[in-house]
Design a protein around this motif. Sequence first.
Motif, PDB file in Angstrom:
ATOM      1  N   ARG A   9       7.496  53.590  56.059  1.00 42.02           N
ATOM      2  CA  ARG A   9       6.720  54.672  55.453  1.00 42.02           C
ATOM      3  C   ARG A   9       5.557  55.081  56.338  1.00 42.02           C
ATOM      4  O   ARG A   9       5.307  54.518  57.380  1.00 42.02           O
ATOM      5  N   THR A  10       4.825  56.086  55.899  1.00 36.30           N
ATOM      6  CA  THR A  10       3.692  56.577  56.676  1.00 36.30           C
ATOM      7  C   THR A  10       2.412  55.885  56.249  1.00 36.30           C
ATOM      8  O   THR A  10       2.326  55.302  55.171  1.00 36.30           O
ATOM      9  N   ALA A  11       1.406  55.980  57.106  1.00 34.27           N
ATOM     10  CA  ALA A  11       0.132  55.315  56.823  1.00 34.27           C
ATOM     11  C   ALA A  11      -0.532  55.892  55.578  1.00 34.27           C
ATOM     12  O   ALA A  11      -1.120  55.158  54.787  1.00 34.27           O
ATOM     13  N   ILE A  12      -0.445  57.199  55.368  1.00 34.02           N
ATOM     14  CA  ILE A  12      -1.106  57.811  54.217  1.00 34.02           C
ATOM     15  C   ILE A  12      -0.512  57.295  52.913  1.00 34.02           C
ATOM     16  O   ILE A  12      -1.214  57.161  51.910  1.00 34.02           O
ATOM     17  N   GLU A  13       0.765  56.982  52.905  1.00 33.75           N
ATOM     18  CA  GLU A  13       1.374  56.416  51.697  1.00 33.75           C
ATOM     19  C   GLU A  13       0.803  55.044  51.385  1.00 33.75           C
ATOM     20  O   GLU A  13       0.585  54.705  50.225  1.00 33.75           O
ATOM     21  N   TRP A  14       0.518  54.251  52.406  1.00 24.48           N
ATOM     22  CA  TRP A  14      -0.099  52.937  52.188  1.00 24.48           C
ATOM     23  C   TRP A  14      -1.534  53.082  51.716  1.00 24.48           C
ATOM     24  O   TRP A  14      -2.002  52.337  50.851  1.00 24.48           O
ATOM     25  N   TYR A  15      -2.275  54.083  52.252  1.00 20.00           N
ATOM     26  CA  TYR A  15      -3.645  54.330  51.787  1.00 20.00           C
ATOM     27  C   TYR A  15      -3.647  54.779  50.327  1.00 20.00           C
ATOM     28  O   TYR A  15      -4.495  54.354  49.540  1.00 20.00           O
ATOM     29  N   GLY A  47      -7.965  45.208  44.474  1.00 16.24           N
ATOM     30  CA  GLY A  47      -6.979  46.257  44.752  1.00 16.24           C
ATOM     31  C   GLY A  47      -6.612  46.346  46.217  1.00 16.24           C
ATOM     32  O   GLY A  47      -5.438  46.440  46.579  1.00 16.24           O
ATOM     33  N   LEU A  48      -7.615  46.301  47.081  1.00 13.59           N
ATOM     34  CA  LEU A  48      -7.334  46.375  48.516  1.00 13.59           C
ATOM     35  C   LEU A  48      -6.686  45.098  49.035  1.00 13.59           C
ATOM     36  O   LEU A  48      -5.866  45.143  49.952  1.00 13.59           O
ATOM     37  N   THR A  49      -7.029  43.972  48.435  1.00 13.25           N
ATOM     38  CA  THR A  49      -6.385  42.712  48.826  1.00 13.25           C
ATOM     39  C   THR A  49      -4.906  42.729  48.465  1.00 13.25           C
ATOM     40  O   THR A  49      -4.057  42.327  49.271  1.00 13.25           O
ATOM     41  N   ILE A  50      -4.597  43.203  47.278  1.00  7.04           N
ATOM     42  CA  ILE A  50      -3.191  43.294  46.863  1.00  7.04           C
ATOM     43  C   ILE A  50      -2.436  44.255  47.771  1.00  7.04           C
ATOM     44  O   ILE A  50      -1.306  43.976  48.190  1.00  7.04           O
ATOM     45  N   ALA A  51      -3.042  45.398  48.095  1.00  4.51           N
ATOM     46  CA  ALA A  51      -2.388  46.360  48.986  1.00  4.51           C
ATOM     47  C   ALA A  51      -2.136  45.755  50.360  1.00  4.51           C
ATOM     48  O   ALA A  51      -1.080  45.960  50.949  1.00  4.51           O
ATOM     49  N   LEU A  52      -3.103  44.996  50.875  1.00  2.57           N
ATOM     50  CA  LEU A  52      -2.930  44.340  52.171  1.00  2.57           C
ATOM     51  C   LEU A  52      -1.816  43.301  52.118  1.00  2.57           C
ATOM     52  O   LEU A  52      -0.981  43.219  53.023  1.00  2.57           O
ATOM     53  N   LEU A  53      -1.776  42.525  51.053  1.00  4.96           N
ATOM     54  CA  LEU A  53      -0.717  41.517  50.917  1.00  4.96           C
ATOM     55  C   LEU A  53       0.666  42.167  50.823  1.00  4.96           C
ATOM     56  O   LEU A  53       1.622  41.672  51.424  1.00  4.96           O
ATOM     57  N   VAL A  54       0.763  43.267  50.102  1.00  6.88           N
ATOM     58  CA  VAL A  54       2.057  43.965  49.995  1.00  6.88           C
ATOM     59  C   VAL A  54       2.469  44.512  51.360  1.00  6.88           C
ATOM     60  O   VAL A  54       3.648  44.439  51.741  1.00  6.88           O
ATOM     61  N   ALA A  55       1.526  45.050  52.126  1.00  2.00           N
ATOM     62  CA  ALA A  55       1.834  45.563  53.463  1.00  2.00           C
ATOM     63  C   ALA A  55       2.296  44.448  54.393  1.00  2.00           C
ATOM     64  O   ALA A  55       3.252  44.615  55.157  1.00  2.00           O
ATOM     65  N   VAL A  56       1.642  43.298  54.320  1.00  2.00           N
ATOM     66  CA  VAL A  56       2.040  42.165  55.155  1.00  2.00           C
ATOM     67  C   VAL A  56       3.428  41.665  54.764  1.00  2.00           C
ATOM     68  O   VAL A  56       4.264  41.384  55.631  1.00  2.00           O
ATOM     69  N   VAL A  57       3.685  41.563  53.467  1.00  2.00           N
ATOM     70  CA  VAL A  57       5.010  41.119  53.001  1.00  2.00           C
ATOM     71  C   VAL A  57       6.081  42.117  53.438  1.00  2.00           C
ATOM     72  O   VAL A  57       7.162  41.714  53.892  1.00  2.00           O
TER      73      VAL A  57
END
Length: 66
Positions: A9-15, A47-57
């Motif tokens: 996916r794109t970076a904006i979708e992760w943001y 919220g940002l921690t969960i998003a970071l963990l999902v991105a790493v996974v």
Amino acid sequence: MAGDAIIPRTAIEWYMFGGILVVLNIVGLLLTGHTLIAAVGLGLVSGLTIALLVAVVAAVLRVVRE
């Protein structure tokens, strides 16, 4: 993003995903009786921690699959 990128996916979708998680965490904390200041602080961090963990996974799963 390029087809060979580690995270799909794109970076904006992760943001946007991170922003949505922050808002959901703030609302959840407000509903459970936290003050507004505490809800915003805890919501941002969690919220940002969960998003970071999902991105790493997602990155690890993509590397493992290939």
